[in-house]
Scaffold this motif. Structure first.
Motif, PDB file in Angstrom:
ATOM      1  N   ASP A  98      52.301  45.809  50.038  1.00  0.00           N
ATOM      2  CA  ASP A  98      51.537  46.080  51.263  1.00  0.00           C
ATOM      3  C   ASP A  98      52.274  45.561  52.489  1.00  0.00           C
ATOM      4  O   ASP A  98      52.211  46.169  53.562  1.00  0.00           O
ATOM      5  CB  ASP A  98      50.159  45.409  51.176  1.00  0.00           C
ATOM      6  N   THR A 139      52.093  53.222  53.147  1.00  0.00           N
ATOM      7  CA  THR A 139      51.412  52.241  53.989  1.00  0.00           C
ATOM      8  C   THR A 139      52.112  50.889  54.029  1.00  0.00           C
ATOM      9  O   THR A 139      51.621  49.957  54.689  1.00  0.00           O
ATOM     10  CB  THR A 139      49.975  52.038  53.482  1.00  0.00           C
ATOM     11  N   LYS A 141      54.018  47.844  55.161  1.00  0.00           N
ATOM     12  CA  LYS A 141      54.400  47.331  56.479  1.00  0.00           C
ATOM     13  C   LYS A 141      55.578  46.385  56.333  1.00  0.00           C
ATOM     14  O   LYS A 141      55.623  45.577  55.387  1.00  0.00           O
ATOM     15  CB  LYS A 141      53.225  46.608  57.140  1.00  0.00           C
ATOM     16  N   ASN A 167      55.753  51.729  60.754  1.00  0.00           N
ATOM     17  CA  ASN A 167      55.521  50.629  59.811  1.00  0.00           C
ATOM     18  C   ASN A 167      56.625  49.581  59.844  1.00  0.00           C
ATOM     19  O   ASN A 167      56.551  48.590  59.112  1.00  0.00           O
ATOM     20  CB  ASN A 167      55.411  51.171  58.378  1.00  0.00           C
ATOM     21  N   TRP A 313      46.652  46.771  61.844  1.00  0.00           N
ATOM     22  CA  TRP A 313      47.981  47.224  61.436  1.00  0.00           C
ATOM     23  C   TRP A 313      48.511  48.383  62.286  1.00  0.00           C
ATOM     24  O   TRP A 313      49.407  49.110  61.869  1.00  0.00           O
ATOM     25  CB  TRP A 313      48.005  47.635  59.962  1.00  0.00           C
ATOM     26  N   THR A 314      47.998  48.551  63.489  1.00  0.00           N
ATOM     27  CA  THR A 314      48.510  49.580  64.401  1.00  0.00           C
ATOM     28  C   THR A 314      48.891  48.924  65.722  1.00  0.00           C
ATOM     29  O   THR A 314      48.115  48.146  66.282  1.00  0.00           O
ATOM     30  CB  THR A 314      47.433  50.654  64.666  1.00  0.00           C
TER      31      THR A 314
END
Length: 347
Positions: A98, A139, A141, A167, A313-314
């Motif tokens: 993740d 997804t 990161k 990401n 996470w943006t």
């Protein structure tokens, strides 16, 4: 001693923790990791309710030292570390990750030209990018801390092309933290009172610490007001000269004094970066190296430090800031360096 009901609530809290998040740290036997891993275990990056499936990557020659780090983490008994695994194969440790924090890179040695350093690190991040491309998730990161961070991040994103560019981020929060401390000390204020200090560009001596939009909060008669940094400090010669140079050269100053590179401060900044990216900035501006979309005239594709806000996470670049000629020239200079680094890395 805590009462039985108090202890029960503590147990109940841990039974309600979030499902484990897979977090990988590279260069995990190094100095930065030694400071970063305890902060991660205490929930300072992802929250105190987030379990972590921790994976630690190191080169084969450092596996003995890494085993010692794992022993210490086990002996710390952090409740948030659901599982700890380690090794030297990125294709194993990156699988379904993740979050990956890239601390490991080739260190600059005496007499080494920056171009040579970029070339050696590009090979490392090419290998890791290809592994990530095979086993990572859309997804996943990525935060790159290893220097040259911006261009290492560019190489990583290039070779992990299956993962969206947004990401991938590079650490310039260390530079922001350094700048905020300098401003707070000069103004005789607490660092918590300083906001909207920006780091533009590269994590190098060409970076531009910008205070033109910065504010210093003060409390008068129970009312909190903010003044521009330039108004509060009222010393443009210092702000346009020594302040910028001191932030740009702070890493070298640490090495000169400590005989080792920044580790504790880099680890703390990486934790700050991840926390804000994951949990959000609530409108605060923070500096992050992100893939440019052409904002402020920066060539698209460069990993460039911008002011951003974050949520879940943006990240979103702060747009339409007014830049004076001095700022424009500084931003152009650091962008030119990154263009040269991109050429050296990918040629």
């Amino acid at each position: 001693m805590a009462s039985p009901s108090k202890r029960f609530r503590t147990i109940e809290h841990h039974l309600r923790l979030k499902d484990p998040m897979v977090v990988c740290v590279t260069g995990a036997a190094g100095q930065i990791a030694y400071s970063l891993l305890p902060m991660l275990g205490r929930g300072l990056a992802l929250g105190t309710d987030q379990l972590i499936d921790l994976r630690l990557l190191e080169i084969p020659q450092a596996q003995g030292a890494l085993e010692g780090v794992v022993m210490e983490l086990q002996d710390c008994a952090y409740p948030l570390f659901y599982k700890i695994s380690y090794g030297s194969d990125p294709a194993v440790l990156f699988k379904d990750a993740d979050l990956i924090i890239f601390l490991g890179g080739f260190p600059r040695k005496a007499g080494m030209e920056r171009k040579e350093l970029i070339g050696k690190n590009c090979q490392i991040f090419k290998t890791q990018g290809e592994a990530l491309n095979l086993v990572g998730k859309p997804t996943t990161k990525c935060l790159v801390v290893a220097n040259p961070a911006n261009t290492n991040c560019l190489a990583l994103s290039t070779f992990a092309s299956r993962i969206p560019k947004e990401n991938f981020t590079a650490l310039t929060r260390l530079d922001q933290n350094r700048a905020v401390w300098q401003i707070a000390a000069r103004a005789k204020m607490n660092v918590a009172h300083i906001s909207r200090v920006i780091i533009w560009g590269n994590h190098s001596s060409t970076q531009y610490p910008d205070v033109n939009h910065g504010q210093i909060a003060t409390k008068v008669d129970e009312t909190i007001t903010s003044k521009p940094i330039r108004e509060k400090i009222a010393d443009n010669n210092w702000l346009n000269g020594k302040f910028i140079a001191d932030v740009q050269q702070r890493g070298a100053a640490v090495i000169k004094a400590r005989k080792l590179s920044s580790a504790m401060s880099a680890a703390s900044a990486a934790i700050d970066h991840v926390r804000d990216w994951c949990l959000g900035t609530n409108g605060r501006w923070v500096s992050m190296g992100v893939v440019s979309d052409g904002a402020y005239g920066v060539p698209p594709g460069l990993v460039f430090s911008y002011p951003v806000v974050c949520e879940n996470w943006t990240w979103t670049i702060i747009r339409d800031l007014t830049l004076d000629q001095f700022s424009q020239e500084k931003i152009c200079a650091t962008a030119r360096e990154l263009v040269e680094e991109r050429r050296d890395a990918l040629s």
